[in-house]
Each structure stands twice: as C-alpha cells, then as structure tokens.
Design a protein around this motif. Sequence first.
Motif, PDB file in Angstrom:
ATOM      1  N   LEU A   1      -2.635   3.909  -2.540  1.00 28.58           N
ATOM      2  CA  LEU A   1      -2.071   5.099  -1.909  1.00 28.58           C
ATOM      3  C   LEU A   1      -3.158   6.031  -1.394  1.00 28.58           C
ATOM      4  O   LEU A   1      -3.028   6.608  -0.317  1.00 28.58           O
ATOM      5  N   GLU A   2      -4.236   6.176  -2.142  1.00 30.14           N
ATOM      6  CA  GLU A   2      -5.339   7.032  -1.709  1.00 30.14           C
ATOM      7  C   GLU A   2      -5.983   6.525  -0.430  1.00 30.14           C
ATOM      8  O   GLU A   2      -6.361   7.309   0.431  1.00 30.14           O
TER       9      GLU A   2
ATOM     10  N   LEU B   1       7.026  -2.447  -4.264  1.00 35.60           N
ATOM     11  CA  LEU B   1       7.699  -1.912  -3.083  1.00 35.60           C
ATOM     12  C   LEU B   1       8.544  -0.685  -3.426  1.00 35.60           C
ATOM     13  O   LEU B   1       8.563   0.296  -2.678  1.00 35.60           O
ATOM     14  N   ARG B   2       9.199  -0.718  -4.569  1.00 33.24           N
ATOM     15  CA  ARG B   2       9.977   0.443  -4.999  1.00 33.24           C
ATOM     16  C   ARG B   2       9.060   1.642  -5.250  1.00 33.24           C
ATOM     17  O   ARG B   2       9.326   2.756  -4.799  1.00 33.24           O
TER      18      ARG B   2
ATOM     19  N   VAL C   1       6.326   0.826   7.962  1.00 36.13           N
ATOM     20  CA  VAL C   1       6.670   2.162   7.456  1.00 36.13           C
ATOM     21  C   VAL C   1       5.469   2.803   6.766  1.00 36.13           C
ATOM     22  O   VAL C   1       5.185   3.987   6.961  1.00 36.13           O
ATOM     23  N   PHE C   2       4.735   2.020   5.984  1.00 36.43           N
ATOM     24  CA  PHE C   2       3.609   2.565   5.228  1.00 36.43           C
ATOM     25  C   PHE C   2       2.294   2.527   6.001  1.00 36.43           C
ATOM     26  O   PHE C   2       1.236   2.830   5.454  1.00 36.43           O
TER      27      PHE C   2
ATOM     28  N   PHE D   1       6.643   6.945  -4.593  1.00 32.45           N
ATOM     29  CA  PHE D   1       5.414   7.739  -4.495  1.00 32.45           C
ATOM     30  C   PHE D   1       5.284   8.414  -3.137  1.00 32.45           C
ATOM     31  O   PHE D   1       4.643   9.447  -3.002  1.00 32.45           O
ATOM     32  N   SER D   2       5.898   7.824  -2.124  1.00 36.18           N
ATOM     33  CA  SER D   2       5.855   8.399  -0.775  1.00 36.18           C
ATOM     34  C   SER D   2       6.953   9.443  -0.567  1.00 36.18           C
ATOM     35  O   SER D   2       7.086  10.002   0.519  1.00 36.18           O
TER      36      SER D   2
END
Length: 90
Positions: A86-87, A8-9, A54-55, A14-15
């Motif tokens: 993430l990709e 989560l961190r 959020v993500f 990364f965002s």
Amino acid sequence: MTTENKVLRLLRVFSDIKQKDFARLIEIEVGELSNIERGKRAVTENRLEQYATVFKCSREDLQGLIERCDQAKSQDGFHREMFRFLETTF
C-alpha cells in the motif's frame, strides 16, 4: 478463504472503498463481490486485471503481493506485506 481472496478484500478495505462502490467499479453485483471476498468464488485473471486497474498497479504486482502474503509465516508478516504494498502503490 484463500490468501488471494483475503488480500483482495483487505486492499479494498484499506483503500476505504465500500463493497457496493467497488462492485460498481468492476461492474459486478455486490453479491458476487461478497462471494469473491469470502472465498466462495474463484478470482479469474480478468477479475484480477480489474482489481489492478482500480488500484492502479499491474496484475503482476497483485499476484506478487498475493504470493508474498501466502508465504508469510505469521499474521504480522502478512500485514507487513500488505502495508508495504500500500505504501508503494498509493
């Protein structure tokens, strides 16, 4: 720190979202977010749902990522899972 807290961190980092901005997004104090990210506070289902919102993914997607990272045999495997997520998510 558990894998869940670490994932989560790193998603936040990364965002490119600052801790204070992320805390505002999920409507908590910065200190509470810091405790979550350091593993000093457990992540509730409700909190995980807020992260997912959020993500822009599902809570199940986040849980799957956490499980895959937890099962990764090395640090490289952990990071590979993070980048893959993430990709496909962003």
